[in-house]
Scaffold this motif. Structure first.
Motif, mmCIF file in Angstrom:
data_model
loop_
_atom_site.group_PDB
_atom_site.id
_atom_site.type_symbol
_atom_site.label_atom_id
_atom_site.label_comp_id
_atom_site.label_asym_id
_atom_site.label_seq_id
_atom_site.Cartn_x
_atom_site.Cartn_y
_atom_site.Cartn_z
ATOM 1 N N THR A 22 -3.319 6.153 1.735
ATOM 2 C CA THR A 22 -4.603 6.172 2.736
ATOM 3 C C THR A 22 -4.651 4.871 3.109
ATOM 4 N N SER A 23 -5.551 4.747 3.860
ATOM 5 C CA SER A 23 -5.935 3.142 4.406
ATOM 6 C C SER A 23 -6.979 2.645 3.539
ATOM 7 N N ALA A 24 -6.748 1.390 2.980
ATOM 8 C CA ALA A 24 -7.404 0.608 2.225
ATOM 9 C C ALA A 24 -7.604 -0.776 2.656
ATOM 10 N N PRO A 25 -8.685 -1.399 2.060
ATOM 11 C CA PRO A 25 -9.099 -2.736 2.645
ATOM 12 C C PRO A 25 -8.217 -3.738 1.890
ATOM 13 N N LEU A 26 -6.894 -3.835 2.223
ATOM 14 C CA LEU A 26 -5.918 -4.475 1.750
ATOM 15 C C LEU A 26 -6.319 -6.208 1.687
ATOM 16 N N ASN A 37 0.841 -1.296 -0.029
ATOM 17 C CA ASN A 37 0.043 -0.154 0.017
ATOM 18 C C ASN A 37 0.814 1.269 0.120
ATOM 19 N N SER A 80 -0.664 3.964 -1.345
ATOM 20 C CA SER A 80 -1.468 5.138 -1.640
ATOM 21 C C SER A 80 -1.634 6.416 -0.557
ATOM 22 N N TRP A 85 -6.253 4.800 -3.763
ATOM 23 C CA TRP A 85 -7.584 4.181 -3.470
ATOM 24 C C TRP A 85 -8.515 5.228 -2.768
ATOM 25 N N GLN A 86 -9.583 5.315 -3.410
ATOM 26 C CA GLN A 86 -10.562 6.362 -2.731
ATOM 27 C C GLN A 86 -12.033 5.703 -2.485
#
Length: 476
Positions: free
Chosen positions: A133-137, A129, A131, A201-202
């Motif tokens: 930002t936090s993301a549902p990896l 990641n 990006s 990721w958004q």
């Protein structure tokens, strides 16, 4: 007596022998290993006769009618392996001390298959990641696994990979170094690793997703055999009455992964596009080969859209030959007030674009990262001579060129996409800069009506700009 002298001189003239013609032949081509990219090699040996003074040789390869220089020097033998799949012929050129030049006949065809087939065991690493930002990896990883399995890839069991990563304390999943590649191959049987990086990721508002991915062989020196990327925005192509707008992040993710795995399927079938270097060899001269096409050359009003994404300024060292084979180490760009991890993102775009050229072998970023960490190289203001010396050393990495740069702007999550960066390419062995450039653009340039030609994501803009910078460097 005069008649006798004339007769003698005539006989001498008829008996005079000119210089022996220079001749070169391919004496032997021996196959070693399977004729598969990344596994097999050809040992080529040439012989020459009639030379005056020292000889210099060049090895040429030809694929699909395009000829490329593979190696040159005073040695008459080579261990050659292609970077891309295809059918190749080989030829040797020889030149002696008097400047006389000759070429051998072309060899028979040698076919090299893609490095990936239905039997290749592939380890799928969790996405890296970058990006910011936090993301549902976990969800993205699972979706990627489903798409790769549907594409026919034979994947290493997730439990075995997790156990391996825990045993070797493998935390970084954005690259592969030599030690981990060797251990992974020996302990799990994995022949390749699928590495992905989540660039953006958004979920809120207009969903966005961008990923860069590559397939790396677990050879002693990990080698990239395929790389591509995808970047999508939900409002990229709304169409009539907005019916083409994508509002669900999961739908956009599946669309992106379908495109990405489609590219891998084309590579598996031997249809992935590459470029035979910036120039093709035609006899003594080097003629321009077909340049890569990043986008249509002109918009509806006839303006050259490719020029928008070309470097605004650039300079290449006089005398530098871009048509030679090179190994390139790409180091993360220095982030100058741009978004988080923009330096890593921009470096990966250049890895992807350079990998398309068959005369360029890009060193796996995981190997570069491991080398920099091993020698405690900290680049607070960009690469130094010390960094270049380490990466270029024949006993360490042996990079011919080191590419670095600075990122000044990288945005496109909520506003108009904008990308601004500079590039510097360093000749490691010669310790000199051979190229520098500055590029900046935004996604709304030369957009006239109905948003046609608009580039909604920073990913799409950066990909085009990196591609044009590489093209200009290699073809100037």
């Amino acid at each position: 007596m005069l008649l006798g002298l004339l007769l003698l001189s005539g006989c001498a003239g008829r008996g005079a022998v000119g210089p022996t013609p220079l001749r070169v032949d391919i004496a032997a081509i021996r196959q070693e290993g399977p004729q598969v990219v990344g596994q097999g090699t050809l040992r080529v040996r040439a012989t020459a006769a009639g030379a005056t003074g020292p000889l210099r040789y060049a090895l040429l390869s030809q694929k699909a009618g395009l000829t490329m220089l593979e190696a040159s020097g005073d040695q008459a033998s080579w261990q050659w392996r292609p970077k891309m799949p295809g059918a190749y012929r080989l030829q040797v050129v020889a030149m002696d001390g008097e400047g006389r030049r000759t070429v051998s006949a072309w060899s028979a065809l040698h076919h090299f298959a893609p490095a990936l087939d239905d039997r290749t065991l592939v380890a799928l690493l969790p996405p890296d990641n970058i990006s910011g930002t936090s993301a549902p990896l976990a969800d993205i990883h699972a979706a990627l696994r489903r798409h790769l399995a549907a594409a026919g890839l034979r994947l290493l069991e997730a439990e075995r990979l997790s156990a391996f990563m825990e045993k070797h304390r493998m935390r970084h999943t954005g690259g592969l170094d030599s030690d981990l590649a060797r251990a992974l191959r020996q302990e799990t049987g994995a022949e390749a690793v699928f590495i992905s990086a989540l660039e953006s990721w958004q979920e809120r508002g207009e969903p966005r997703v961008a990923m860069l991915a590559r397939l790396v062989l677990t050879t002693d020196l990990p080698e990239i055999v395929w790389m591509d990327s995808v970047g999508l925005a939900g409002n990229e192509r709304p169409g009539l009455l907005g019916l083409g707008r994508v509002t669900r992040p999961t739908e956009l993710l599946n669309k992106a992964l379908t495109r990405l795995t489609g590219s891998l399927i084309r590579y598996k079938a031997g249809q992935h596009r590459s470029y035979r270097g910036p120039r093709q060899v035609a006899g003594r001269d080097y003629q321009a080969a077909e340049p890569p096409r990043q986008e249509p050359g002109a918009d509806l009003l006839g303006a050259d859209r490719r020029a928008v994404h070309a470097p605004r300024s650039s300079h290449r060292l006089s005398g530098f030959r871009a048509d030679r084979p090179y190994s390139v180490a790409v180091v993360p760009f220095l982030n100058i007030e741009a978004r988080t991890n923009a330096g890593q993102v921009m470096a990966l775009h250049f890895v992807k674009e350079l990998h398309r050229y068959e005369n360029i072998r890009v060193i796996e970023p995981g190997v570069v990262r491991h080398t920099l960490l091993k020698y405690r190289m900290i680049m607070e203001a960009g690469p130094s001579l010390a960094v270049s010396d380490v990466l270029a050393s024949d006993t360490i990495l042996g990079a011919d060129l080191i590419l670095s740069g600075k990122v000044f702007d990288y945005q496109g999550e909520t506003t108009t996409s904008k990308v601004d960066f500079s590039v510097q390419i360093f000749d490691g062995p010669q310790r000199r800069v051979v190229w520098n450039s500055r590029s900046y653009a935004d996604g709304d340039e030369r957009v006239y009506f109905f948003d046609m030609g608009r580039i909604a994501s920073a990913h799409g803009l950066a990909s085009r700009m990196a591609g044009r910078a590489c093209e200009k460097f290699l073809q100037d």
